[in-house]
Write a protein that holds these residues in place. Structure first.
Motif: not given
Length: 318
Positions: A186-188, A179-180, A287, A298, A307, A296, A304
């Motif tokens: 990067a996940s919104s 994840k990320n 996250y 970015i 992190k 993080y 990313v």
């Protein structure tokens, strides 16, 4: 088991960069005079490192050879060696340090070989799991590196000698690591800003520079310390002023609005401050939060760069 200081870095450097016949690591140092005086000393395990071929003169090649053959003289079958935490932690921390001196594609084959050698003893495989977790995945470890840890986890999962119980844990860890990850977008997620505006992380990211994504807990003392240090950092403030950096501070879990609002007013006006509605970013596992603050870095495309970094690491990157 606690994290110990890596006291053998200088020995590793000597093995890599200086031509030597061989070198070894040992917790004992018995002198001839002690022997003559019949002083009784406890015998500690000793790992003799391999001789590096003289034809290898390039430091990275020497490091790669040492990494691949690091454990060749290890007695994995002897549980007294495996259960000696001092011996195992010092040797494994030295081994992990070698990862920094070789090409990335040289690491996985060496780790595979280590785990294959250790597979003669289930205790040894379990010890590799626990020490790797402490040194490479613990957010308080100066050696923490998720990329390296992922290599170890994947190799352990490929091994038939890893217990079913440990495999379940490692599978969950691998999911978290995915994840990320560094190099990935990067996940919104939805955000309510302190001005009451509903938006999402994608819209908040700095399109003309980098973004510090700062996940915090309003009641967290470590978060408060990091907030203060970031707010007083001249380089961060200068980068915010010229538009090359943006700080987005998010409370990721459900918290009473009055508590969050009160804390939000203490954060700098130059930061974008918000929270995740109903704590979805935490509840949904968008996250992974293993400690607070979680930081993080970015880039302008939403990828990313770093992190789970500390403030000390962050200030070196700005």
């Amino acid at each position: 088991m606690r994290l110990r200081s890596n006291i053998y870095t200088s020995i590793v450097s000597l093995c890599i960069y200086v031509t030597v016949a061989s070198c070894s690591m040992s917790a004992k140092n018995s002198s001839a005079s002690e022997t003559n005086m019949n002083v009784t000393t406890s015998i500690e395990p000793e790992l003799r490192l391999p001789d590096i071929p003289k034809k290898l003169t390039v430091p990275q090649e020497r490091a790669a050879y040492l990494l691949m053959h690091f454990w060749d003289n290890m007695n994995w079958a002897d549980s007294s060696w495996i259960n000696n935490d001092y011996f195992m932690e010092q040797n494994m921390s030295t081994y992990f340090d070698l990862f920094n001196h070789v090409a990335t594609n040289d690491i996985a084959p060496a780790v595979d070989k280590m785990i294959e050698q250790a597979s003669v003893n289930p205790e040894a495989v379990e010890k590799i799991c626990s020490i790797s977790d402490i040194y490479l995945y613990d957010t308080q470890s100066p050696m923490m590196n998720e990329g390296y840890y992922r290599i170890v986890v994947e190799s352990l999962l490929d091994s038939e000698k890893t217990s079913d119980y440990r495999s379940i844990i490692l599978q969950a860890t691998l999911s978290d690591l995915s994840k990320n990850a560094v190099g990935e977008p990067a996940s919104s997620f939805d955000v309510i800003t302190r001005e009451g505006k509903k938006t999402d992380l994608k819209q908040l990211l700095n399109k003309s520079g980098r973004t510090i994504l700062f996940f915090y807990d309003p009641d967290c003392e470590d978060c408060a310390m990091a907030e203060s240090l970031m707010n007083s950092n001249a380089a961060i403030n200068s980068a915010i002023a010229d538009g090359s950096l943006k700080v987005v501070a998010i409370c990721p879990f459900s918290v009473e609005n009055n508590i969050w609002e009160q804390h939000a007013t203490t954060l700098p006006d130059t930061w974008t401050v918000g929270y995740s509605p109903n704590g979805h970013v935490d509840e949904d596992g968008t996250y992974v939060f293993r400690s607070y603050p979680t930081i993080y870095l970015i880039d302008n495309t939403g990828v990313v760069l770093s992190k789970d970094i500390t403030y000390d690491t962050l200030k070196e990157l700005i």
